[in-house]
Design a protein around this motif. Structure first.
Motif, PDB file in Angstrom:
ATOM      1  N   ALA A  70      -1.423 110.565  24.660  1.00  0.00           N
ATOM      2  CA  ALA A  70      -1.597 109.157  24.273  1.00  0.00           C
ATOM      3  C   ALA A  70      -2.162 109.045  22.854  1.00  0.00           C
ATOM      4  O   ALA A  70      -1.758 108.169  22.085  1.00  0.00           O
ATOM      5  CB  ALA A  70      -2.514 108.444  25.270  1.00  0.00           C
ATOM      6  N   THR A  74      -0.303 107.187  19.632  1.00  0.00           N
ATOM      7  CA  THR A  74      -1.014 106.184  18.841  1.00  0.00           C
ATOM      8  C   THR A  74      -1.091 106.605  17.371  1.00  0.00           C
ATOM      9  O   THR A  74      -0.835 105.791  16.474  1.00  0.00           O
ATOM     10  CB  THR A  74      -2.415 105.943  19.422  1.00  0.00           C
ATOM     11  N   HIS A 121       3.772 108.362  27.796  1.00  0.00           N
ATOM     12  CA  HIS A 121       4.499 108.094  26.552  1.00  0.00           C
ATOM     13  C   HIS A 121       5.055 106.682  26.548  1.00  0.00           C
ATOM     14  O   HIS A 121       4.843 105.911  25.600  1.00  0.00           O
ATOM     15  CB  HIS A 121       5.624 109.114  26.361  1.00  0.00           C
ATOM     16  N   CYS A 124       2.406 103.903  26.380  1.00  0.00           N
ATOM     17  CA  CYS A 124       1.828 103.790  25.034  1.00  0.00           C
ATOM     18  C   CYS A 124       2.812 103.159  24.045  1.00  0.00           C
ATOM     19  O   CYS A 124       2.409 102.299  23.242  1.00  0.00           O
ATOM     20  CB  CYS A 124       1.395 105.160  24.532  1.00  0.00           C
ATOM     21  N   GLN A 128       1.977  99.801  22.133  1.00  0.00           N
ATOM     22  CA  GLN A 128       1.853  99.859  20.679  1.00  0.00           C
ATOM     23  C   GLN A 128       2.935  99.036  19.969  1.00  0.00           C
ATOM     24  O   GLN A 128       2.657  98.373  18.982  1.00  0.00           O
ATOM     25  CB  GLN A 128       1.918 101.313  20.199  1.00  0.00           C
ATOM     26  N   LEU A 153      -6.211 104.517  30.026  1.00  0.00           N
ATOM     27  CA  LEU A 153      -5.044 104.665  29.154  1.00  0.00           C
ATOM     28  C   LEU A 153      -4.980 103.520  28.140  1.00  0.00           C
ATOM     29  O   LEU A 153      -4.719 103.747  26.954  1.00  0.00           O
ATOM     30  CB  LEU A 153      -3.764 104.734  29.990  1.00  0.00           C
ATOM     31  N   ASN A 157      -5.490 103.886  23.878  1.00  0.00           N
ATOM     32  CA  ASN A 157      -4.645 103.233  22.875  1.00  0.00           C
ATOM     33  C   ASN A 157      -5.473 102.359  21.949  1.00  0.00           C
ATOM     34  O   ASN A 157      -5.301 102.395  20.729  1.00  0.00           O
ATOM     35  CB  ASN A 157      -3.569 102.394  23.573  1.00  0.00           C
ATOM     36  N   THR A 161      -6.315 103.246  18.031  1.00  0.00           N
ATOM     37  CA  THR A 161      -5.806 102.249  17.078  1.00  0.00           C
ATOM     38  C   THR A 161      -6.937 101.810  16.148  1.00  0.00           C
ATOM     39  O   THR A 161      -6.752 101.719  14.927  1.00  0.00           O
ATOM     40  CB  THR A 161      -5.201 101.049  17.814  1.00  0.00           C
TER      41      THR A 161
END
Length: 184
Positions: A70, A74, A121, A124, A128, A153, A157, A161
């Protein structure tokens, strides 16, 4: 690019900055590097961030291997070279196949992922890129990881970020790494 918020020698840090720096240095990270270099300018923010990051990186409900996956997704979405340089080798050491790492770097959906890797995957990427997660992906993640895992999770992210934004704005240079540099 010029590092806008470069390292400050420990002796030149304020008392509050030294306490915050010491918490990172004495913790599992072992040194003040990466995002903590610019963040030291706001010691209370850095302390809060490092506590969250320590949990998400080392003890998340989805485990280290999937957390590292993850983090890479990101880092790629934010074109963040520091996080990539740090976490691509850790991801590989945690069991993420080099071909998966290379595909993420190339902004491609990796082939031959395990079911849990594909789920992380896709979760995310949706979060995103679309700023939300579709019902099917959410339901699959919930069934696989439970509410605790899904929240962790989402937290990974969000946390990475945040770090990407800090380092991209500060133009923090990537450290030496055995990982190939992340292309813009």
């Amino acid at each position: 690019m010029t590092d806008r918020l470069p390292p400050i020698p420990f002796a030149q840090l304020s008392a509050a900055q030294q306490v915050a720096a010491r918490a990172v240095i004495d913790g599992p990270r072992g040194a003040l590097y990466g995002p903590f270099v610019p963040l030291i300018r706001s010691p209370e923010l850095m302390e809060a961030a490092q506590r969250m990051g320590e949990y998400l990186r080392y003890r998340s409900a989805i485990g280290t291997r999937l957390s590292e996956l993850a983090i890479l997704v990101t880092a790629r979405q934010w074109s963040q070279p520091v996080e990539w340089a740090i976490h691509a080798p850790i991801a590989q050491d945690s069991g993420i196949a080099p071909a998966i790492i290379e595909a993420i770097a190339a902004r491609q959906r990796p082939e031959n992922m395990t079911e849990d890797e594909a789920l992380v995957h896709d979760f995310c990427i949706e979060l995103q890129q679309r700023q939300r997660v579709g019902d099917d992906t959410y339901a699959a993640a919930l069934a696989r990881f439970g509410e605790h895992g899904v929240v962790d999770l989402m937290g990974i992210n969000g946390y990475y970020t945040f770090l990407a934004m800090v380092m991209n704005a500060a133009q923090t240079p990537a450290p030496p790494s055995r990982a190939a540099p992340l292309a813009p």
